[in-house]
Design a protein around this motif. Structure first.
Motif, PDB file in Angstrom:
ATOM      1  N   GLU A   1       0.856  -1.185   0.000  1.00 53.19           N
ATOM      2  CA  GLU A   1       0.000   0.000   0.000  1.00 53.19           C
ATOM      3  C   GLU A   1       0.895   1.239   0.000  1.00 53.19           C
ATOM      4  O   GLU A   1       2.047   1.193   0.439  1.00 53.19           O
ATOM      5  CB  GLU A   1      -0.862   0.047   1.256  1.00 53.19           C
ATOM      6  CG  GLU A   1      -2.002  -0.932   1.275  1.00 53.19           C
ATOM      7  CD  GLU A   1      -2.857  -0.727   2.519  1.00 53.19           C
ATOM      8  OE1 GLU A   1      -4.034  -0.400   2.357  1.00 53.19           O
ATOM      9  OE2 GLU A   1      -2.326  -0.890   3.630  1.00 53.19           O
ATOM     10  N   HIS A   2       0.352   2.316  -0.453  1.00 50.90           N
ATOM     11  CA  HIS A   2       1.045   3.599  -0.418  1.00 50.90           C
ATOM     12  C   HIS A   2      -0.005   4.633  -0.015  1.00 50.90           C
ATOM     13  O   HIS A   2      -0.520   5.365  -0.857  1.00 50.90           O
ATOM     14  CB  HIS A   2       1.653   3.905  -1.793  1.00 50.90           C
ATOM     15  CG  HIS A   2       2.668   4.999  -1.763  1.00 50.90           C
ATOM     16  ND1 HIS A   2       3.914   4.846  -1.196  1.00 50.90           N
ATOM     17  CD2 HIS A   2       2.612   6.281  -2.210  1.00 50.90           C
ATOM     18  CE1 HIS A   2       4.577   5.977  -1.310  1.00 50.90           C
ATOM     19  NE2 HIS A   2       3.809   6.861  -1.913  1.00 50.90           N
TER      20      HIS A   2
ATOM     21  N   ILE B   1       3.432   8.479   4.678  1.00 53.26           N
ATOM     22  CA  ILE B   1       2.840   7.722   3.577  1.00 53.26           C
ATOM     23  C   ILE B   1       3.621   6.427   3.442  1.00 53.26           C
ATOM     24  O   ILE B   1       4.855   6.428   3.352  1.00 53.26           O
ATOM     25  CB  ILE B   1       2.900   8.518   2.254  1.00 53.26           C
ATOM     26  CG1 ILE B   1       2.121   9.827   2.397  1.00 53.26           C
ATOM     27  CG2 ILE B   1       2.363   7.682   1.093  1.00 53.26           C
ATOM     28  CD1 ILE B   1       2.316  10.789   1.236  1.00 53.26           C
ATOM     29  N   GLY B   2       2.901   5.324   3.457  1.00 58.64           N
ATOM     30  CA  GLY B   2       3.540   4.018   3.361  1.00 58.64           C
ATOM     31  C   GLY B   2       2.503   2.923   3.487  1.00 58.64           C
ATOM     32  O   GLY B   2       1.344   3.110   3.121  1.00 58.64           O
ATOM     33  N   ASP B   3       2.919   1.797   4.043  1.00 60.88           N
ATOM     34  CA  ASP B   3       2.043   0.641   4.184  1.00 60.88           C
ATOM     35  C   ASP B   3       1.844   0.316   5.667  1.00 60.88           C
ATOM     36  O   ASP B   3       2.646  -0.414   6.257  1.00 60.88           O
ATOM     37  CB  ASP B   3       2.639  -0.562   3.451  1.00 60.88           C
ATOM     38  CG  ASP B   3       1.662  -1.708   3.329  1.00 60.88           C
ATOM     39  OD1 ASP B   3       0.801  -1.870   4.221  1.00 60.88           O
ATOM     40  OD2 ASP B   3       1.765  -2.463   2.346  1.00 60.88           O
TER      41      ASP B   3
ATOM     42  N   ASN C   1      10.618  12.869   2.167  1.00 60.03           N
ATOM     43  CA  ASN C   1      10.816  11.491   2.633  1.00 60.03           C
ATOM     44  C   ASN C   1      11.397  11.430   4.031  1.00 60.03           C
ATOM     45  O   ASN C   1      12.080  12.347   4.480  1.00 60.03           O
ATOM     46  CB  ASN C   1      11.751  10.729   1.688  1.00 60.03           C
ATOM     47  CG  ASN C   1      11.126  10.480   0.346  1.00 60.03           C
ATOM     48  OD1 ASN C   1       9.984  10.043   0.256  1.00 60.03           O
ATOM     49  ND2 ASN C   1      11.870  10.755  -0.711  1.00 60.03           N
TER      50      ASN C   1
ATOM     51  N   MET D   1       9.700  -2.408   1.548  1.00 62.65           N
ATOM     52  CA  MET D   1       9.354  -1.039   1.955  1.00 62.65           C
ATOM     53  C   MET D   1      10.574  -0.120   1.929  1.00 62.65           C
ATOM     54  O   MET D   1      10.551   0.969   2.502  1.00 62.65           O
ATOM     55  CB  MET D   1       8.697  -1.050   3.337  1.00 62.65           C
ATOM     56  CG  MET D   1       7.324  -1.705   3.341  1.00 62.65           C
ATOM     57  SD  MET D   1       6.456  -1.578   4.926  1.00 62.65           S
ATOM     58  CE  MET D   1       7.301  -2.795   5.918  1.00 62.65           C
TER      59      MET D   1
ATOM     60  N   LEU E   1       9.688   6.113   4.157  1.00 68.09           N
ATOM     61  CA  LEU E   1       8.301   6.578   4.151  1.00 68.09           C
ATOM     62  C   LEU E   1       8.216   7.943   3.513  1.00 68.09           C
ATOM     63  O   LEU E   1       9.169   8.730   3.578  1.00 68.09           O
ATOM     64  CB  LEU E   1       7.764   6.656   5.597  1.00 68.09           C
ATOM     65  CG  LEU E   1       7.756   5.346   6.382  1.00 68.09           C
ATOM     66  CD1 LEU E   1       7.514   5.628   7.866  1.00 68.09           C
ATOM     67  CD2 LEU E   1       6.704   4.401   5.835  1.00 68.09           C
TER      68      LEU E   1
END
Length: 163
Positions: A3-4, A44-46, A83, A137, A159
């Motif tokens: 997911e993002h 933002i990430g999983d 980031n 990731m 992230l």
């Protein structure tokens, strides 16, 4: 597939640890979460995969620790305008891992020895899967351990920053 999505980092970590804290509490262990002040709140990430890795690492720490504490810490390793490289460490005061087994600990089906499997259970897949998820990731996982004194599993995640 990763997911993002945007998520509240502290909320994901604290909710995950809250569920594990019950099991740790049953063993008389103290579960501590230490998040540095400069760690961004919205990333933002999983979150699902992050939760999975934390469940595995903290679950193992609970399994292999009979007394003492487990500390989960989050630190900023690098930060740019867009980031974040986040460092997460899970430190326990458990049985530790023999030095000669550290190189293979992330291999599938590898545990410190057969007696560990008999005494504590498990398939030997958790660390391998967690390490692979961390790599997907954008991070890396490592371990420091001393037999009889505990282990520290560390991993980084790349992230995005969310407004």
């Amino acid at each position: 597939m990763l997911e993002h999505v945007g998520f509240e980092l502290r909320q994901v970590v604290s909710e995950t640890l809250k569920t594990l804290g019950i099991r740790g509490g049953e063993k008389g262990l103290e579960l501590i979460c230490d998040i540095a002040d400069d760690v961004p709140h919205h990333v933002i990430g999983d979150p699902t995969r992050l939760r999975q890795v934390l469940i595995n690492l903290v679950g193992n720490a609970i399994k292999f620790t009979s007394a003492g504490e487990i500390v989960v810490s989050l630190r900023v390793e690098a930060l740019s305008e867009t980031n974040l490289t986040l460092q997460i460490a899970v430190r326990d005061s458990g049985i530790g891992i023999p030095t000669d087994k550290l190189d293979s600990i992330f291999d599938a089906f590898s545990q410190a020895d057969a007696s560990t499997t008999r005494q504590y259970g498990g398939t030997g897949l958790g660390l391998s899967i967690s390490s692979r998820l961390v790599e997907l990731m954008g991070g890396r996982m490592s371990v420091d351990s001393e037999l009889g004194k505990g282990s520290t599993f560390q991993f980084t995640l790349l992230l995005g920053l969310d407004d």
